[in-house]
Motif scaffolding. Sequence first.
Motif, PDB file in Angstrom:
ATOM      1  N   PRO A   1      -9.897  -7.755   3.411  1.00  0.00           N
ATOM      2  CA  PRO A   1      -8.640  -7.833   4.160  1.00  0.00           C
ATOM      3  C   PRO A   1      -7.421  -8.067   3.264  1.00  0.00           C
ATOM      4  O   PRO A   1      -7.525  -8.668   2.192  1.00  0.00           O
ATOM      5  CB  PRO A   1      -8.847  -9.016   5.111  1.00  0.00           C
ATOM      6  N   LEU A   2      -6.274  -7.567   3.753  1.00  0.00           N
ATOM      7  CA  LEU A   2      -5.015  -7.826   3.045  1.00  0.00           C
ATOM      8  C   LEU A   2      -4.802  -9.325   2.950  1.00  0.00           C
ATOM      9  O   LEU A   2      -5.063 -10.066   3.897  1.00  0.00           O
ATOM     10  CB  LEU A   2      -3.853  -7.172   3.801  1.00  0.00           C
TER      11      LEU A   2
ATOM     12  N   SER B   1       6.425 -10.774  -0.268  1.00  0.00           N
ATOM     13  CA  SER B   1       6.591 -10.085   1.024  1.00  0.00           C
ATOM     14  C   SER B   1       5.611  -8.927   1.154  1.00  0.00           C
ATOM     15  O   SER B   1       5.336  -8.471   2.261  1.00  0.00           O
ATOM     16  CB  SER B   1       8.033  -9.606   1.215  1.00  0.00           C
ATOM     17  N   VAL B   2       5.073  -8.462   0.025  1.00  0.00           N
ATOM     18  CA  VAL B   2       4.068  -7.400   0.030  1.00  0.00           C
ATOM     19  C   VAL B   2       2.700  -8.052   0.230  1.00  0.00           C
ATOM     20  O   VAL B   2       2.411  -9.090  -0.367  1.00  0.00           O
ATOM     21  CB  VAL B   2       4.097  -6.637  -1.314  1.00  0.00           C
ATOM     22  N   ARG B   3       1.873  -7.466   1.101  1.00  0.00           N
ATOM     23  CA  ARG B   3       0.482  -7.923   1.213  1.00  0.00           C
ATOM     24  C   ARG B   3      -0.412  -6.991   0.398  1.00  0.00           C
ATOM     25  O   ARG B   3      -0.051  -5.839   0.163  1.00  0.00           O
ATOM     26  CB  ARG B   3       0.054  -7.991   2.677  1.00  0.00           C
ATOM     27  N   MET B   4      -1.526  -7.488  -0.054  1.00  0.00           N
ATOM     28  CA  MET B   4      -2.340  -6.728  -1.007  1.00  0.00           C
ATOM     29  C   MET B   4      -3.827  -6.854  -0.726  1.00  0.00           C
ATOM     30  O   MET B   4      -4.284  -7.798  -0.106  1.00  0.00           O
ATOM     31  CB  MET B   4      -2.125  -7.275  -2.431  1.00  0.00           C
TER      32      MET B   4
ATOM     33  N   TYR C   1       3.463  -2.519   2.262  1.00  0.00           N
ATOM     34  CA  TYR C   1       4.850  -2.910   2.519  1.00  0.00           C
ATOM     35  C   TYR C   1       5.161  -2.730   3.990  1.00  0.00           C
ATOM     36  O   TYR C   1       5.222  -1.599   4.489  1.00  0.00           O
ATOM     37  CB  TYR C   1       5.817  -2.017   1.734  1.00  0.00           C
ATOM     38  N   ALA C   2       5.349  -3.840   4.711  1.00  0.00           N
ATOM     39  CA  ALA C   2       5.938  -3.759   6.048  1.00  0.00           C
ATOM     40  C   ALA C   2       7.384  -3.304   5.835  1.00  0.00           C
ATOM     41  O   ALA C   2       7.892  -3.340   4.707  1.00  0.00           O
ATOM     42  CB  ALA C   2       5.858  -5.128   6.711  1.00  0.00           C
ATOM     43  N   PRO C   3       8.078  -2.890   6.908  1.00  0.00           N
ATOM     44  CA  PRO C   3       9.418  -2.325   6.705  1.00  0.00           C
ATOM     45  C   PRO C   3      10.379  -3.196   5.900  1.00  0.00           C
ATOM     46  O   PRO C   3      11.240  -2.662   5.198  1.00  0.00           O
ATOM     47  CB  PRO C   3       9.906  -2.110   8.141  1.00  0.00           C
TER      48      PRO C   3
ATOM     49  N   GLY D   1       5.644   1.554   7.728  1.00  0.00           N
ATOM     50  CA  GLY D   1       5.397   0.830   6.479  1.00  0.00           C
ATOM     51  C   GLY D   1       4.926   1.775   5.385  1.00  0.00           C
ATOM     52  O   GLY D   1       4.881   3.001   5.555  1.00  0.00           O
ATOM     53  N   ARG D   2       4.606   1.181   4.260  1.00  0.00           N
ATOM     54  CA  ARG D   2       4.259   1.956   3.070  1.00  0.00           C
ATOM     55  C   ARG D   2       3.062   1.342   2.366  1.00  0.00           C
ATOM     56  O   ARG D   2       2.954   0.105   2.290  1.00  0.00           O
ATOM     57  CB  ARG D   2       5.452   1.965   2.127  1.00  0.00           C
TER      58      ARG D   2
END
Length: 205
Positions: free
Chosen positions: A35-36, A49-52, A110-112, A192-193
Amino acid sequence: MAELAPGLIYLPTYFDRAQQQQLVETLRDIVKEAPLFTPQMPKTGKPFSVRMTNCGSLGWVSDRLGGYRYQAHHPLTGLAWPAIPERILTAWRDLAGYPNLPEACLVNYYAPNARMGLHQDRDELALDAPVLSVSLGDSALFRYGGTQRKDRTKSIRLHSGDVVLIGGASRLIFHGIERVLPGTSTLLADGGRINLTLRRVTLPN
Ligand code: MD3
Ligand code: FE
């Protein structure tokens, strides 16, 4: 194909739409298994702010006490990371010009409103190997400069399916994601990205 700076190679729409969709399906399985998580800055514990998440034999993680590092296990589940998708390894074989396979595939989500500040990637021992980046989903403004933080920067838009290969004289340049451009892709239903980066971490024997 364009060389944005010495060793910084841009391959727009390297993956077509069908390949992008297949990659996203594969990533859904990877995220079920691994999971992220939300990394934290060393020492301060400030959340990214980025999840990985990661795939491969080694994954990049960061938390307050341990700092930036590569490790073989997911920080929350303790399990080994899932395997790197074969289609991504094929891209590495075709593009990297490096005799060994990558050990890490870092998956950034990346969420918005997520960003990634200007930084260098220097947690790898194999600095002779390039980093291969794949963008999926919404477009983003990618900013890059030189090997010194004070160096002048430029920015380009990265779109879904684009690949960037970062090696040679560009391997230690400062770079980051200034912002995601919401609503610019239909690949991810919730927007998102996603960015995948393939890395060789250890020096080959
Ligand atoms: C330039 N990721 O994970 S990819 C990272 O879009 C990272 O998620 C960004 O920076 C993202 O560390 C940028 C393009 C990229 C990746 C690695 C690099 C550019 C790079 C390593 C060295 C120099
Ligand atoms: Fe980076």
